[in-house]
Write a protein that holds these residues in place. Structure first.
Motif, PDB file in Angstrom:
ATOM      1  N   LYS A   3      -8.921  -0.109  -2.601  1.00 14.95           N
ATOM      2  CA  LYS A   3      -8.094  -0.513  -1.460  1.00 14.95           C
ATOM      3  C   LYS A   3      -8.081  -2.029  -1.338  1.00 14.95           C
ATOM      4  O   LYS A   3      -9.059  -2.696  -1.673  1.00 14.95           O
ATOM      5  CB  LYS A   3      -8.665   0.054  -0.156  1.00 14.95           C
ATOM      6  N   THR A   4      -6.978  -2.574  -0.800  1.00 13.27           N
ATOM      7  CA  THR A   4      -6.932  -4.007  -0.508  1.00 13.27           C
ATOM      8  C   THR A   4      -6.307  -4.255   0.846  1.00 13.27           C
ATOM      9  O   THR A   4      -5.614  -3.399   1.397  1.00 13.27           O
ATOM     10  CB  THR A   4      -6.175  -4.794  -1.608  1.00 13.27           C
ATOM     11  N   PHE A   5      -6.599  -5.444   1.378  1.00 11.73           N
ATOM     12  CA  PHE A   5      -6.022  -5.870   2.655  1.00 11.73           C
ATOM     13  C   PHE A   5      -4.902  -6.858   2.376  1.00 11.73           C
ATOM     14  O   PHE A   5      -5.114  -7.880   1.707  1.00 11.73           O
ATOM     15  CB  PHE A   5      -7.100  -6.529   3.523  1.00 11.73           C
ATOM     16  N   LEU A   6      -3.709  -6.551   2.894  1.00 15.36           N
ATOM     17  CA  LEU A   6      -2.566  -7.458   2.771  1.00 15.36           C
ATOM     18  C   LEU A   6      -2.028  -7.743   4.162  1.00 15.36           C
ATOM     19  O   LEU A   6      -2.116  -6.895   5.055  1.00 15.36           O
ATOM     20  CB  LEU A   6      -1.455  -6.827   1.921  1.00 15.36           C
ATOM     21  N   MET A   7      -1.493  -8.934   4.365  1.00  7.77           N
ATOM     22  CA  MET A   7      -0.995  -9.293   5.693  1.00  7.77           C
ATOM     23  C   MET A   7       0.249 -10.170   5.552  1.00  7.77           C
ATOM     24  O   MET A   7       0.208 -11.213   4.888  1.00  7.77           O
ATOM     25  CB  MET A   7      -2.106 -10.044   6.444  1.00  7.77           C
ATOM     26  N   PHE A  25       5.632  -3.152  -2.483  1.00 15.52           N
ATOM     27  CA  PHE A  25       4.389  -2.441  -2.807  1.00 15.52           C
ATOM     28  C   PHE A  25       4.620  -0.930  -2.896  1.00 15.52           C
ATOM     29  O   PHE A  25       4.004  -0.258  -3.718  1.00 15.52           O
ATOM     30  CB  PHE A  25       3.286  -2.810  -1.801  1.00 15.52           C
ATOM     31  N   GLU A  26       5.532  -0.410  -2.058  1.00 16.33           N
ATOM     32  CA  GLU A  26       5.896   1.016  -2.158  1.00 16.33           C
ATOM     33  C   GLU A  26       6.516   1.310  -3.513  1.00 16.33           C
ATOM     34  O   GLU A  26       6.140   2.271  -4.196  1.00 16.33           O
ATOM     35  CB  GLU A  26       6.935   1.373  -1.085  1.00 16.33           C
ATOM     36  N   THR A  83      -3.594  -6.545  -8.823  1.00 17.36           N
ATOM     37  CA  THR A  83      -2.150  -6.414  -9.009  1.00 17.36           C
ATOM     38  C   THR A  83      -1.386  -6.965  -7.810  1.00 17.36           C
ATOM     39  O   THR A  83      -0.352  -7.619  -7.960  1.00 17.36           O
ATOM     40  CB  THR A  83      -1.763  -4.940  -9.261  1.00 17.36           C
ATOM     41  N   ALA A  84      -1.890  -6.737  -6.601  1.00 18.71           N
ATOM     42  CA  ALA A  84      -1.223  -7.282  -5.412  1.00 18.71           C
ATOM     43  C   ALA A  84      -1.230  -8.805  -5.450  1.00 18.71           C
ATOM     44  O   ALA A  84      -0.236  -9.448  -5.092  1.00 18.71           O
ATOM     45  CB  ALA A  84      -1.892  -6.760  -4.142  1.00 18.71           C
ATOM     46  N   ARG A  85      -2.333  -9.400  -5.901  1.00 14.63           N
ATOM     47  CA  ARG A  85      -2.390 -10.870  -6.030  1.00 14.63           C
ATOM     48  C   ARG A  85      -1.333 -11.361  -7.021  1.00 14.63           C
ATOM     49  O   ARG A  85      -0.685 -12.383  -6.795  1.00 14.63           O
ATOM     50  CB  ARG A  85      -3.791 -11.315  -6.487  1.00 14.63           C
ATOM     51  N   ILE A 114       2.413 -14.485   2.820  1.00 17.58           N
ATOM     52  CA  ILE A 114       1.551 -13.304   2.695  1.00 17.58           C
ATOM     53  C   ILE A 114       0.117 -13.685   2.369  1.00 17.58           C
ATOM     54  O   ILE A 114      -0.134 -14.674   1.685  1.00 17.58           O
ATOM     55  CB  ILE A 114       2.121 -12.338   1.613  1.00 17.58           C
ATOM     56  N   HIS A 115      -0.806 -12.883   2.890  1.00 19.70           N
ATOM     57  CA  HIS A 115      -2.214 -12.972   2.526  1.00 19.70           C
ATOM     58  C   HIS A 115      -2.600 -11.716   1.758  1.00 19.70           C
ATOM     59  O   HIS A 115      -2.128 -10.629   2.069  1.00 19.70           O
ATOM     60  CB  HIS A 115      -3.116 -13.064   3.778  1.00 19.70           C
ATOM     61  N   GLY A 116      -3.491 -11.865   0.776  1.00 18.08           N
ATOM     62  CA  GLY A 116      -4.043 -10.705   0.085  1.00 18.08           C
ATOM     63  C   GLY A 116      -5.477 -10.964  -0.323  1.00 18.08           C
ATOM     64  O   GLY A 116      -5.811 -12.075  -0.759  1.00 18.08           O
ATOM     65  N   SER A 117      -6.323  -9.961  -0.203  1.00 11.61           N
ATOM     66  CA  SER A 117      -7.734 -10.092  -0.595  1.00 11.61           C
ATOM     67  C   SER A 117      -7.828 -10.487  -2.066  1.00 11.61           C
ATOM     68  O   SER A 117      -7.037 -10.027  -2.891  1.00 11.61           O
ATOM     69  CB  SER A 117      -8.471  -8.769  -0.395  1.00 11.61           C
ATOM     70  N   ASP A 118      -8.840 -11.323  -2.386  1.00  9.27           N
ATOM     71  CA  ASP A 118      -8.936 -11.829  -3.760  1.00  9.27           C
ATOM     72  C   ASP A 118     -10.052 -11.196  -4.589  1.00  9.27           C
ATOM     73  O   ASP A 118     -10.247 -11.574  -5.747  1.00  9.27           O
ATOM     74  CB  ASP A 118      -9.076 -13.364  -3.744  1.00  9.27           C
ATOM     75  N   SER A 119     -10.810 -10.249  -4.022  1.00  8.93           N
ATOM     76  CA  SER A 119     -11.903  -9.600  -4.764  1.00  8.93           C
ATOM     77  C   SER A 119     -12.286  -8.317  -4.031  1.00  8.93           C
ATOM     78  O   SER A 119     -11.928  -8.143  -2.861  1.00  8.93           O
ATOM     79  CB  SER A 119     -13.122 -10.528  -4.805  1.00  8.93           C
ATOM     80  N   PRO A 120     -13.033  -7.422  -4.707  1.00  8.23           N
ATOM     81  CA  PRO A 120     -13.494  -6.204  -4.023  1.00  8.23           C
ATOM     82  C   PRO A 120     -14.320  -6.523  -2.777  1.00  8.23           C
ATOM     83  O   PRO A 120     -14.193  -5.844  -1.749  1.00  8.23           O
ATOM     84  CB  PRO A 120     -14.344  -5.507  -5.085  1.00  8.23           C
ATOM     85  N   GLU A 121     -15.137  -7.594  -2.838  1.00  9.61           N
ATOM     86  CA  GLU A 121     -15.978  -7.965  -1.693  1.00  9.61           C
ATOM     87  C   GLU A 121     -15.107  -8.432  -0.523  1.00  9.61           C
ATOM     88  O   GLU A 121     -15.319  -8.035   0.619  1.00  9.61           O
ATOM     89  CB  GLU A 121     -16.963  -9.077  -2.074  1.00  9.61           C
TER      90      GLU A 121
END
Ligand code: DAT
Ligand code: MG
Length: 148
Positions: A3-7, A25-26, A83-85, A114-121
């Motif tokens: 899972k990732t966080f996108l904003m 993304f869909e 992939t989102a990054r 847009i923001h997207g998480s850059d790692s699993p952590e």
């Protein structure tokens, strides 16, 4: 599944890009598991961007992300964080490739859509920062059979 966080940032919301960004993304084949339009508080902004606390642009970053509503999302899929990054493009839209979200819709680094998480952590940290467990939905989507 990862899972990732996108904003969608305040500029993306104001510029009517929520639908366009969700559609990308869909259509890629990822699955939406949580989403909400929300106003980010100063406290949440400072926590979210904590890693940049000492940077000269930190104040502007907090002012910007709290300047209007954001559209916060959690997406699920194989390798979705990386992939989102890639789909977002480089941090500076001037350097982001055409076809990426920042490459297609952004001009300056301060307003990069847009923001997207850059790692699993960071994905785990940011999902927990923005969403309660009960706000995330686990469900089976038929198209997944044709994606994986
Ligand atoms: P990203 O959003 O691609 O993960 P980051 O984590 O390095 O990039 O920085 C967070 C945000 O801070 C970025 O989306 C835009 C802003 N930012 C980064 N570098 C900046 C700079 N040199 N000047 C102004 N804003 C900057
Ligand atoms: Mg970052």
């Amino acid at each position: 599944m990862e899972k990732t966080f996108l904003m969608v940032k305040p500029d993306g919301v104001q510029r009517n890009l929520i639908g366009e960004i969700v559609a990308r993304f869909e259509q890629k084949g990822f699955q939406l598991v949580g989403a909400k339009l929300m106003q980010v508080s100063d406290e949440l902004a400072e926590n979210h961007y904590g890693e940049h606390k000492e940077r000269p642009f930190f104040g502007e970053l907090v002012d910007f992300i709290t300047s209007g509503p954001v559209f916060a999302m959690v997406w699920e899929g194989e390798d979705v964080i990386k992939t989102a990054r890639t789909m977002m493009g480089a941090t500076n839209p001037a350097e982001a490739q055409p076809g990426t979200i920042r490459g297609d819709f952004g001009v300056t680094i301060g307003k990069n859509v847009i923001h997207g998480s850059d790692s699993p952590e960071s994905a785990e940290r940011e999902i927990n920062l923005f969403f309660k467990e009960e706000e995330l939905v686990s469900y089976k989507k038929q198209d997944q059979t044709w994606i994986y």
